[in-house]
Design a protein around this motif. Structure first.
Motif, short mmCIF file in Angstrom:
data_model
loop_
_atom_site.label_atom_id
_atom_site.label_comp_id
_atom_site.label_asym_id
_atom_site.label_seq_id
_atom_site.Cartn_x
_atom_site.Cartn_y
_atom_site.Cartn_z
N LEU A 109 0.84 -1.20 0.00
CA LEU A 109 0.00 0.00 0.00
C LEU A 109 0.86 1.25 0.00
N SER A 112 2.25 1.79 -3.46
CA SER A 112 1.20 2.31 -4.33
C SER A 112 0.95 3.78 -4.04
N LEU A 115 3.67 5.95 -5.39
CA LEU A 115 3.63 6.07 -6.84
C LEU A 115 2.45 6.91 -7.30
N ASP A 117 -0.88 6.25 -6.97
CA ASP A 117 -2.09 5.59 -7.44
C ASP A 117 -3.30 6.27 -6.83
#
Lengths: 169, 396
Positions: A109, A112, A115, A117
């Motif tokens: 998580l 992510s 990055l 997301d």
């Protein structure tokens, strides 16, 4: 050499069964068997082998359809987890496996989130992580036990035995 | 020891490779560098997944059947080995029947909207925390499927195709946090945006709807259809999306936020259809299931007061026969009675078979399980009463 084949086969089986069977069971939270296999193999075979197995399993998970995220996200997470499992798996096996199984979803998580997301924030973390960690913890003993049955206990010089092996692949 | 310099160096190297992969793949969205690699591996794994799914299909089906078939299990224990064998055959038939009913419903819906669809079945699903909500279906470019096509099932919108190989395609679901869909409120032209909530949304049972005009009131029970994009890419117009469950008070914001329950059960999708050709004209609200009589009255004039307490109103207004039947069906037979007239406009032939199979599928099952459930608790109680009442009788 057969051990490499066995490892590859085990990881590929875990990858395919995860998406075709486990994820489609009519329950909302399922354990991540690929992760657990990586942890078990890392703990049995040491840090270098663990990192390698983690990296390539992660790469497989990234390429395995259905996929719609950046290539390498899983590879990064599982590489670190495999290394951690191998590094501390000998000294504190139970604690290491538990920490890896519970910590990996959090790490995924976090990656992510870093990055960028969409939809990954602290609320997601609070909603998702406890259940994911719990089911992973519940399933971990089974996977580790099965891996130990297949491989036997960790050899004395795990790294030395593993290094020539992975080089030849 | 094992934690030598070399092993650390090695870890660093692998991490660097992973980061480089992420960077390159992240930066090159328009010109995919790893395109060929992805295509090759996706095709290979897709083939394996299809194969494994065919073999292991009964496992998932069996688990599902066990969950809903207490009655069948009791029967097995009561009857002999021969019966248990028959039961196995029966349960597999039931799965086939359910699948065929799903397919019929999907074809009925797409026929109603004038979509040209390719039916497909889900073979794999991804659901790890922090990653996308996506499924793999067993139809690909060979069947005419291209990226950015709408995917629906018998209940409503499911998602869109993001990648297609020769024989498989990847579908990102409506509940994926990265997906957003234009939506329109039924009976009006008011627009909004549906975004997935991912794991926040109770694993696909809730999606977020942002109404672009914040001054308009929305009531719970309002239903949404897809607005449709230009030339139907990636979403065609008129597909039912969901029903508003909860409206959030967002004073001072530019958009009004509400939460909706998708018509399609995104946590267990099996048979889907990919819209390869959109309708000639927008089907408007024709695809929505008919609203029930009590819910239809307050809808034309949604009172602003109802937005304040939407939770209580939600249940009676969700009037989807397929969804509410299992819950309310056993208790009161009303939904079954309203079912035939709940879809009056589609008396066309395609309607006959889903109507025939669906109640047959759900109603006897419900009836059987409720019979068992009622009998199960009732019998011990009766037995106890009997035991206690016998002395009473004797005493009397």
């Amino acid at each position: 050499m057969p051990r490499i084949l066995l490892t590859t086969l085990l990881v590929l089986t875990a990858l395919v069964l995860q998406v075709t069977v486990v994820n489609r069971l009519p329950v909302s939270v399922v354990p991540d068997f690929v992760l657990l296999v990586v942890i078990a193999l890392g703990a049995i075979r040491g840090p270098v082998a663990g990192a390698t197995i983690g990296f390539f399993s992660g790469l497989g998970a990234d390429l395995l359809p259905p996929a719609d995220h950046a290539l390498g996200q899983h590879a990064l997470v599982l590489c670190l987890v495999g290394f951690a499992a191998g590094r501390w798996g000998e000294r504190w096996p139970l604690l290491t496996v538990a920490a890896c199984a519970a910590g990996a979803p959090a790490l995924a998580l976090a990656v992510s989130g870093l990055l960028g997301d969409p939809g990954i924030d602290l609320r997601t973390f609070e909603a998702v992580w406890p259940m994911a960690a719990l089911v992973n913890l519940l399933a971990a003993p089974v996977v580790v036990w099965a891996a130990l049955k297949m491989y036997g206990p960790r050899p004395e010089k795990a790294t030395a035995a593993a290094v020539p092996g992975w080089r030849r692949t | 020891m094992k934690d030598s310099r070399r092993s650390r160096l090695f870890l660093g190297l692998l991490l660097a490779v992973a980061l480089v992969l992420i960077t390159v793949d992240h930066r090159s969205e328009n010109t995919p560098v790893f395109g060929p690699l992805r295509t090759i591996v996706t095709s290979a794994f897709g083939a394996v997944e299809r194969g494994v799914s065919t073999v292991t299909e009964p496992i998932g089906g069996f688990v599902g059947a066990l969950a809903g078939a207490q009655g069948s299990r009791e029967q097995i224990t009561n009857l002999k080995a021969q019966n248990s064998k028959l039961e196995g055959e029966l349960s597999s038939q039931r799965i086939d029947k359910r699948r065929s009913a799903e397919l019929q419903a999907m074809l009925g819906l797409s026929g109603l909207g004038g979509y040209k669809v390719v039916p497909a079945q889900v073979v794999a699903r991804r659901a790890s925390p922090g990653f996308e909500d996506a499924v793999e279906i067993d139809a690909g470019t060979a069947d005419g499927i291209k990226p950015d096509m709408t995917v629906l099932n018998g209940q409503g919108l499911v998602g869109r195709v993001v990648r297609a190989t020769a024989s498989t395609a990847t579908v990102v679901l409506l509940c994926d946090p990265a997906s957003s869909t234009g939506a329109r409120i039924e009976n009006s032209g008011e627009l909004g945006v549906i975004s997935g909530l991912g794991a926040n949304g109770n694993s696909g049972r809730r999606i977020m709807f942002r109404l672009l005009d914040s001054t308009l009131p929305i009531a719970a029970g309002t239903r949404l259809v897809s607005f449709g994009s230009q030339q139907g890419v990636p979403y065609v117009a008129g597909v039912p999306i969901g029903v508003i469950e909860k409206v959030e008070a967002t004073p001072g914001e530019l958009t009004r936020t509400a939460y909706a329950k998708p018509f399609a059960d995104l946590s267990s999708i099996d048979v889907v259809g990919v819209v390869v050709e959109g309708p000639k004209r927008d089907p408007r609200d024709a695809l929505l299931p008919q609203a029930p009589k009590p819910a239809a009255k307050p809808k034309p004039k949604p009172k602003p007061a109802t937005t304040a307490l939407p939770g209580q109103q939600a249940q009676p207004q969700i009037a989807r026969p397929g969804v509410t039947n299992p819950e309310t069906g056993p208790g009161n037979p009303a939904p079954r009675n309203t079912r035939p007239d709940s879809r009056p406009e589609n008396t066309s032939p395609e309607n006959v078979s889903p109507e025939d199979t669906a109640p047959e599928n759900t109603a006897p099952g419900n009836a059987r399980t409720t019979d068992r459930e009622n009998r199960g608790p009732a019998e011990p109680v009766r037995g106890r009463e009997g035991e206690t009442s016998i002395p009473d009788d004797e005493a009397a």
